[in-house]
Every structure is written in structure tokens, then in C-alpha cells.
Enzyme design. Structure first.
Site, short mmCIF file in Angstrom:
data_model
loop_
_atom_site.label_atom_id
_atom_site.label_comp_id
_atom_site.label_asym_id
_atom_site.label_seq_id
_atom_site.Cartn_x
_atom_site.Cartn_y
_atom_site.Cartn_z
NE ARG A 1 -2.61 0.60 3.58
CZ ARG A 1 -1.95 1.16 4.61
NH1 ARG A 1 -1.51 2.39 4.54
NH2 ARG A 1 -1.76 0.47 5.72
CE1 TYR B 1 -17.90 10.11 -15.51
CE2 TYR B 1 -17.24 10.53 -13.25
CZ TYR B 1 -17.68 9.66 -14.22
OH TYR B 1 -17.90 8.35 -13.91
CG ASP C 1 -11.23 15.07 -15.17
OD1 ASP C 1 -10.52 14.48 -16.02
OD2 ASP C 1 -12.19 14.54 -14.59
CE LYS D 1 -13.77 6.59 -17.99
NZ LYS D 1 -14.09 7.88 -17.44
C1 LIG Z 1 -14.56 8.32 -16.20
C2 LIG Z 1 -14.23 9.70 -15.74
C3 LIG Z 1 -13.99 9.97 -14.39
C4 LIG Z 1 -14.14 8.91 -13.32
O1 LIG Z 1 -13.19 7.89 -13.47
P1 LIG Z 1 -13.45 6.35 -13.00
O2 LIG Z 1 -12.18 5.68 -13.39
O3 LIG Z 1 -14.66 5.86 -13.72
O4 LIG Z 1 -13.68 6.38 -11.52
C5 LIG Z 1 -13.65 11.27 -14.04
N1 LIG Z 1 -13.56 12.25 -14.97
C6 LIG Z 1 -13.80 12.03 -16.27
C7 LIG Z 1 -13.70 13.16 -17.25
C8 LIG Z 1 -14.15 10.75 -16.70
O5 LIG Z 1 -14.40 10.54 -18.01
#
Ligand SMILES: *Cc1c(COP(=O)(O)O)cnc(C)c1O
Length: 377
Positions: A51, A103, A175, A200
Site C-alpha cells: 500500500r 463529468y 481533469d 479511459k
Molecule cells: C470516467 C471519468 C472519471 C471517473 O473515473 P473512474 O475511473 O470511472 O472512476 C472522471 N472524470 C472524467 C472526465 C471521466 O471521463
């Protein structure tokens, strides 16, 4: 090897070395949760407990930090956990500014997890400096932006918002999931934190969940070390290994996906069966000039509206043969999603909007599939 600063070279080599014990070219996967101590109580390998740190996570974090242009990367078990870590930098009574369009899970987190703990927040409309200034409060300490935004692909001027935030004594977190560090590097533009859902484009194959926060500032590095190690929302070594191996092809994938997305967007823009197309690469996009300045590639996400409402949108999606109806994005396979129904009753997304995540299929095949689906049954 002397590493070049080029993204492609760093993506293949940063954080990796030949395994001394076996000569393995591909990094071996150490699943161990614990590491042997020396007779004197020391930690000769540099690791003690998984961890806290482990070989696969350390390698991945070194690689991502290099791709974002330096500093320190902190990997988490999901993008959402990376968002949680970022908002956890705020103390009760401090104010968070976030866009009304971003998001959906991020907004749910603010409302459900942080507001009950005394974090004050305002959601601003639009994404210009004036929009933020209107919502500013004396106790604003963190600005959150998402660019390109989900699902309307709005572009925020990172450098301008960073200057505004810093002038008021606040930090800026970006983000950058839809862009990847290939297309834009928020820290170079003045942001204090860059955040990604590595589920992603980094993972890129729809088979691993993860998130990352990258910072350069020492105080943030210390705070995030605590949030990661003490909070413990860490990815498994195998998750890290999968994401790291996928990063080697990120540039090839993202460039190809951006190219195909551009062709798809151009095609949709000429279709009489489409009301509106949202893609920052189109000259008709309201933020196109800013996108050209800020991004090297426009990315693989295209949203569009069909005439009618939810049922017309769902019917068009149902006629597609190549696109899979599924949430998420950034994988090798093309997906289509009716965002409003996945976001639930609080959604602001138009009911007739469909969001495409362009994969690695041939653009001609994707365009042919969309053309037949939009022509009707
Ligand atoms: C998918 C996504 C998230 C969240 O990520 P997870 O891996 O699903 O928890 C946050 N911001 C954006 C822009 C996303 O596309």
C-alpha cells in the site's frame, strides 16, 4: 539509455528498466504485499508494504510524471478516487468552484461526499474567466475544471484560469482525461494538479480501472502522499502493470482516434439527420481557436444531437452495428452512449444527445455504420 523528452519515447521507456534478476525486457509483475527487511531492520529493496509503495506502482507513477512534464504522480484505484483525493485537500469552510457541466460523477461526489463535511461549493455556468469570477468567494481555495468537458466538449483556457486562481490565492485542478498528456499538459500551463481517469485512454482497452493525480509543488506532494498511503485507495500491482503496458501505445492510439473522430465529426456535420455536432476540431465549435492553441490533438470523443428526444436518440443508437452501446470511453472499440439516461434525473445533458468514443476501427466503416443508423430502419 539517455531518455529523450519526446512523449513517444518516454511512454515506452520512462519508469522501466531491464530486470536485474532475470534479464526480462518486460517488467516482471511482483504481486507481493510485503518486502523483506534487512537484519538491521532496514529496507534494502526500498519497499516495505504494497500500500505504501510497490514496484509496479512506482514504475507507472514515474512514467506518468515524465509524460506530464515532471513532478510526482499518485495513482489511485479509479479516476473517482483521484478526484476524491483532490477534493480532500480542502478543509471544512473552504470553498470549491467547479463547472456545472462536467463529468456527472464528479458533481455527485461534491454533493454527496464533500458538502456534508462542510466543503462549500458553487457550480459556475460556462467556462470563461468571467464566469468563474462571478462565482468567486473570499474562501475559494480550489478551482476544478474539466477540459475538454463531458459531454459537450467545451474547452477551458487553463493558463487564464490558473492566473485567475493564483491571483486570488486558490489552486487549479484540471481533469484532463479527455485530452491525455499527449494533447495537453495542464501543469505546463500553470495548473497545480492534473487529474486523469486512467480507466479511459491510459488503460485504453476497457479492461482496467484507475486514476492519477500529478503535482509539482512540495506541499501538494506531501499532502497527496498522505492521502494515497493513509487513505489507501490504491490500485493493485496488476492494474498498474496493465496501465503501464498500455501507455506504450497511447500516442499511436490517441492520434488515430483523433484523426477518425475528426472525420466522423465532419461527416455528422453534413448529415441532415443530425441537429448539432460537438467536436473541438470543427471550425464551427465555439472554442475551436482556443482548442487549437491549447491542444495538440482534439481527441476521440464526439457528441451529437439527433432531431427529436430520448426515444429518437435511443432508436438511432440501436440501429448501429459496429458501435457498442456502453458507457465509458477511450478504449480500442467504438462506443455510443445516451448520456442523459446514465446520468439519471439530475442530468443537464440534452435528451437527444449521443456521445461517441471513437476506437481504432477504420473511419470509413464507422462512418458507414453511422450513416445507415441515421438514415433510419
Ligand atoms: C470516467 C471519468 C472519471 C471517473 O473515473 P473512474 O475511473 O470511472 O472512476 C472522471 N472524470 C472524467 C472526465 C471521466 O471521463
Amino acid at each position: 539509455m539517455k531518455q529523450s523528452e519526446h512523449f513517444e519515447t518516454l511512454a515506452v521507456h520512462a519508469g522501466k528498466s531491464i530486470d536485474r534478476a532475470t534479464g526480462a525486457v518486460t517488467p516482471p509483475l511482483a504481486l507481493s504485499t510485503t518486502f523483506e527487511r534487512g537484519a538491521d531492520g532496514s529496507f534494502p529493496s526500498g519497499f516495505s508494504y504494497a500500500r505504501t509503495d510497490n514496484p509496479a506502482r512506482r514504475s507507472l507513477e514515474q512514467c506518468i510524471a515524465a509524460l506530464e512534464g515532471g513532478g510526482r504522480a499518485f495513482c489511485f484505484a479509479s479516476g473517482s478516487a483521484a478526484v476524491t483525493a483532490t477534493f480532500s485537500l480542502l478543509r471544512p469552510g473552504e470553498h470549491l468552484l467547479a463547472p456545472a457541466e462536467c463529468y456527472h460523477g464528479t458533481l455527485s461526489q461534491i454533493r454527496s461526499l464533500f458538502a456534508p463535511h462542510g466543503i462549500e461549493f458553487s457550480l459556475f455556468e460556462g467556462h470563461g474567466a468571467a464566469d468563474l469570477e462571478a462565482a468567486w468567494r473570499p474562501n475559494t481555495r480550489l478551482v476544478w475544471v474539466e477540459t475538454p468537458s463531458n459531454p459537450l466538449l467545451g474547452i477551458t483556457d487553463i493558463a487564464a484560469i490558473a492566473r485567475l486562481a493564483h491571483a486570488h490565492g486558490a489552486r487549479l485542478a484540471v481533469d484532463s482525461t479527455f485530452a491525455t498528456p499527449l494533447a495537453q499538459r495542464p501543469l505546463d500551463l500553470g495548473a497545480d494538479l492534473a487529474v486523469h481517469s486512467t480507466t479511459k485512454y491510459f488503460g485504453g482497452h476497457s479492461d482496467v480501472t484507475g486514476g492519477v493525480v500529478i503535482v509539482r509543488d512540495d506541499a501538494l506532494t506531501q499532502a497527496l502522499t498522505n492521502l494515497q498511503v493513509l487513505g489507501g485507495a490504491v490500485p493493485s500491482p496488476f492494474d498498474c502493470w496493465l496501465i503501464h503496458r498500455s501507455i506504450a501505445t497511447l500516442a499511436c492510439r490517441f492520434r488515430a482516434q483523433s484523426e477518425s473522430a475528426m472525420r466522423v465529426a465532419q461527416q455528422l456535420a453534413t448529415s441532415s439527420a443530425v441537429d448539432k455536432v460537438y467536436y473541438p476540431g470543427l471550425a464551427t465549435h465555439p472554442d475551436h481557436a482556443l482548442a487549437r492553441r491549447q491542444m495538440r490533438y482534439f481527441g476521440g470523443i464526439v457528441s451529437f444531437c439527433v432531431p427529436g428526444g430520448a426515444s429518437e436518440a435511443l432508436a438511432a443508437a440501436a440501429r448501429l452495428k459496429l458501435f457498442t452501446r456502453a458507457t465509458s470511453l477511450g478504449g480500442i472499440e467504438s462506443l455510443i452512449e445516451h448520456r442523459a439516461s446514465i446520468e439519471g434525473p439530475t442530468t443537464r445533458t440534452p435528451q437527444n444527445l449521443l456521445r461517441l468514443s471513437i476506437g481504432l476501427e477504420h473511419a470509413d466503416d464507422l462512418i458507414a455504420d453511422l450513416t445507415q443508423a441515421l438514415a433510419g430502419s
